[in-house]
Write a protein that holds these residues in place. Structure first.
Motif, PDB file in Angstrom:
ATOM      1  N   ALA A 119       0.852  -1.196   0.000  1.00  0.00           N
ATOM      2  CA  ALA A 119       0.000   0.000   0.000  1.00  0.00           C
ATOM      3  C   ALA A 119       0.887   1.245   0.000  1.00  0.00           C
ATOM      4  O   ALA A 119       1.982   1.251   0.562  1.00  0.00           O
ATOM      5  N   ALA A 120       0.411   2.290  -0.630  1.00  0.00           N
ATOM      6  CA  ALA A 120       1.149   3.552  -0.665  1.00  0.00           C
ATOM      7  C   ALA A 120       1.161   4.172   0.733  1.00  0.00           C
ATOM      8  O   ALA A 120       0.193   4.046   1.493  1.00  0.00           O
ATOM      9  N   GLN A 121       2.259   4.844   1.056  1.00  0.00           N
ATOM     10  CA  GLN A 121       2.357   5.474   2.371  1.00  0.00           C
ATOM     11  C   GLN A 121       1.265   6.525   2.572  1.00  0.00           C
ATOM     12  O   GLN A 121       0.777   6.699   3.683  1.00  0.00           O
ATOM     13  N   GLU A 122       0.853   7.165   1.492  1.00  0.00           N
ATOM     14  CA  GLU A 122      -0.220   8.154   1.584  1.00  0.00           C
ATOM     15  C   GLU A 122      -1.530   7.503   2.034  1.00  0.00           C
ATOM     16  O   GLU A 122      -2.258   8.037   2.859  1.00  0.00           O
ATOM     17  N   ALA A 123      -1.813   6.321   1.473  1.00  0.00           N
ATOM     18  CA  ALA A 123      -3.038   5.610   1.839  1.00  0.00           C
ATOM     19  C   ALA A 123      -2.980   5.152   3.290  1.00  0.00           C
ATOM     20  O   ALA A 123      -3.984   5.237   4.020  1.00  0.00           O
ATOM     21  N   VAL A 124      -1.824   4.673   3.724  1.00  0.00           N
ATOM     22  CA  VAL A 124      -1.665   4.237   5.119  1.00  0.00           C
ATOM     23  C   VAL A 124      -1.802   5.434   6.053  1.00  0.00           C
ATOM     24  O   VAL A 124      -2.446   5.341   7.101  1.00  0.00           O
ATOM     25  N   ALA A 125      -1.220   6.556   5.665  1.00  0.00           N
ATOM     26  CA  ALA A 125      -1.326   7.770   6.485  1.00  0.00           C
ATOM     27  C   ALA A 125      -2.786   8.188   6.643  1.00  0.00           C
ATOM     28  O   ALA A 125      -3.232   8.542   7.739  1.00  0.00           O
ATOM     29  N   GLU A 126      -3.527   8.094   5.553  1.00  0.00           N
ATOM     30  CA  GLU A 126      -4.949   8.453   5.602  1.00  0.00           C
ATOM     31  C   GLU A 126      -5.724   7.492   6.511  1.00  0.00           C
ATOM     32  O   GLU A 126      -6.568   7.911   7.303  1.00  0.00           O
ATOM     33  N   GLU A 127      -5.434   6.205   6.400  1.00  0.00           N
ATOM     34  CA  GLU A 127      -6.104   5.206   7.248  1.00  0.00           C
ATOM     35  C   GLU A 127      -5.847   5.458   8.723  1.00  0.00           C
ATOM     36  O   GLU A 127      -6.738   5.293   9.557  1.00  0.00           O
ATOM     37  N   LEU A 128      -4.599   5.839   9.040  1.00  0.00           N
ATOM     38  CA  LEU A 128      -4.229   6.047  10.442  1.00  0.00           C
ATOM     39  C   LEU A 128      -4.554   7.451  10.941  1.00  0.00           C
ATOM     40  O   LEU A 128      -4.477   7.721  12.140  1.00  0.00           O
ATOM     41  N   GLY A 129      -4.876   8.339  10.003  1.00  0.00           N
ATOM     42  CA  GLY A 129      -5.167   9.719  10.390  1.00  0.00           C
ATOM     43  C   GLY A 129      -3.912  10.484  10.797  1.00  0.00           C
ATOM     44  O   GLY A 129      -3.964  11.302  11.716  1.00  0.00           O
ATOM     45  N   VAL A 130      -2.800  10.184  10.135  1.00  0.00           N
ATOM     46  CA  VAL A 130      -1.542  10.861  10.427  1.00  0.00           C
ATOM     47  C   VAL A 130      -0.935  11.351   9.117  1.00  0.00           C
ATOM     48  O   VAL A 130      -1.448  11.059   8.037  1.00  0.00           O
ATOM     49  N   THR A 131       0.181  12.054   9.221  1.00  0.00           N
ATOM     50  CA  THR A 131       0.857  12.532   8.020  1.00  0.00           C
ATOM     51  C   THR A 131       1.733  11.421   7.426  1.00  0.00           C
ATOM     52  O   THR A 131       2.060  10.435   8.102  1.00  0.00           O
ATOM     53  N   VAL A 132       2.121  11.603   6.176  1.00  0.00           N
ATOM     54  CA  VAL A 132       3.012  10.651   5.514  1.00  0.00           C
ATOM     55  C   VAL A 132       4.347  10.611   6.258  1.00  0.00           C
ATOM     56  O   VAL A 132       4.933   9.530   6.436  1.00  0.00           O
ATOM     57  N   ARG A 133       4.804  11.752   6.712  1.00  0.00           N
ATOM     58  CA  ARG A 133       6.064  11.802   7.471  1.00  0.00           C
ATOM     59  C   ARG A 133       5.959  10.955   8.734  1.00  0.00           C
ATOM     60  O   ARG A 133       6.913  10.267   9.104  1.00  0.00           O
ATOM     61  N   ARG A 134       4.821  10.972   9.389  1.00  0.00           N
ATOM     62  CA  ARG A 134       4.633  10.169  10.616  1.00  0.00           C
ATOM     63  C   ARG A 134       4.659   8.677  10.264  1.00  0.00           C
ATOM     64  O   ARG A 134       5.226   7.874  11.001  1.00  0.00           O
ATOM     65  N   VAL A 135       4.072   8.288   9.135  1.00  0.00           N
ATOM     66  CA  VAL A 135       4.111   6.890   8.689  1.00  0.00           C
ATOM     67  C   VAL A 135       5.558   6.476   8.447  1.00  0.00           C
ATOM     68  O   VAL A 135       5.985   5.386   8.843  1.00  0.00           O
ATOM     69  N   GLN A 136       6.335   7.356   7.839  1.00  0.00           N
ATOM     70  CA  GLN A 136       7.754   7.065   7.593  1.00  0.00           C
ATOM     71  C   GLN A 136       8.508   6.889   8.904  1.00  0.00           C
ATOM     72  O   GLN A 136       9.354   5.998   9.030  1.00  0.00           O
TER      73      GLN A 136
END
Length: 157
Positions: A119-136
């Motif tokens: 999954a794209a980091q953007e999609a994961v960030a959206e699912e978790l309600g956080v920024t892409v930087r936070r997912v990274q």
């Protein structure tokens, strides 16, 4: 050790495919039958050796009997090699999945979604309600913790 963990995560799908192929080969191995080899031996002759066409050497029955024994040993050896490789791959895959299950739930989710499900980091960030930087950051922390776990068994970090 982090490079090793990243490499394991990156090659997860490749290992899964190898495991599937080896399981299939183990359940339906390709074998040369005794009859195929005996037929080949009976009618094989070198050109220009002076043998008449259709002549079967008196050595052929002995070769055929020896072949049966050797074919059985070779087929068993191939199955043994497949089994060994399969066990090693499955062990590596199970270790990785187990270590990931020991991570914090959010770290586990990020790794599973980004590495296993692609999954794209953007999609994961959206699912978790956080920024892409936070997912990274979560992913980097998870990789660091996995490296520590792997370091425990190898004695290096």
């Amino acid at each position: 050790m982090k490079k090793h963990v990243v490499q394991l995560l990156d090659t997860y799908h490749k290992r899964a495919r190898q495991i599937a192929v080896l399981r299939y080969e183990l359940s339906a191995p390709v074998k040369i039958t005794e009859e195929e080899m005996i037929d080949t031996l009976q009618f094989a002759h070198q050109e220009g050796t002076g043998h008449t066409e259709g002549h079967i050497s008196n050595k052929t029955p002995y070769i055929a009997l020896n072949y049966r024994e050797k074919a059985g040993l070779l087929n068993a050896e191939v199955l043994s090699e497949i089994s060994l490789e399969l066990m090693e791959l499955e062990k590596e895959q199970q270790r990785l999945e187990y270590y990931i299950s020991l991570l914090e739930p959010r770290q586990e989710q990020v790794l599973r979604r980004t590495c296993f499900e692609k999954a794209a980091q953007e999609a994961v960030a959206e699912e978790l309600g956080v920024t892409v930087r936070r997912v990274q950051d979560i992913k980097a922390q998870a990789i660091s913790e996995l490296a520590e776990m792997y370091g425990l068994i190898t004695g290096r970090k």
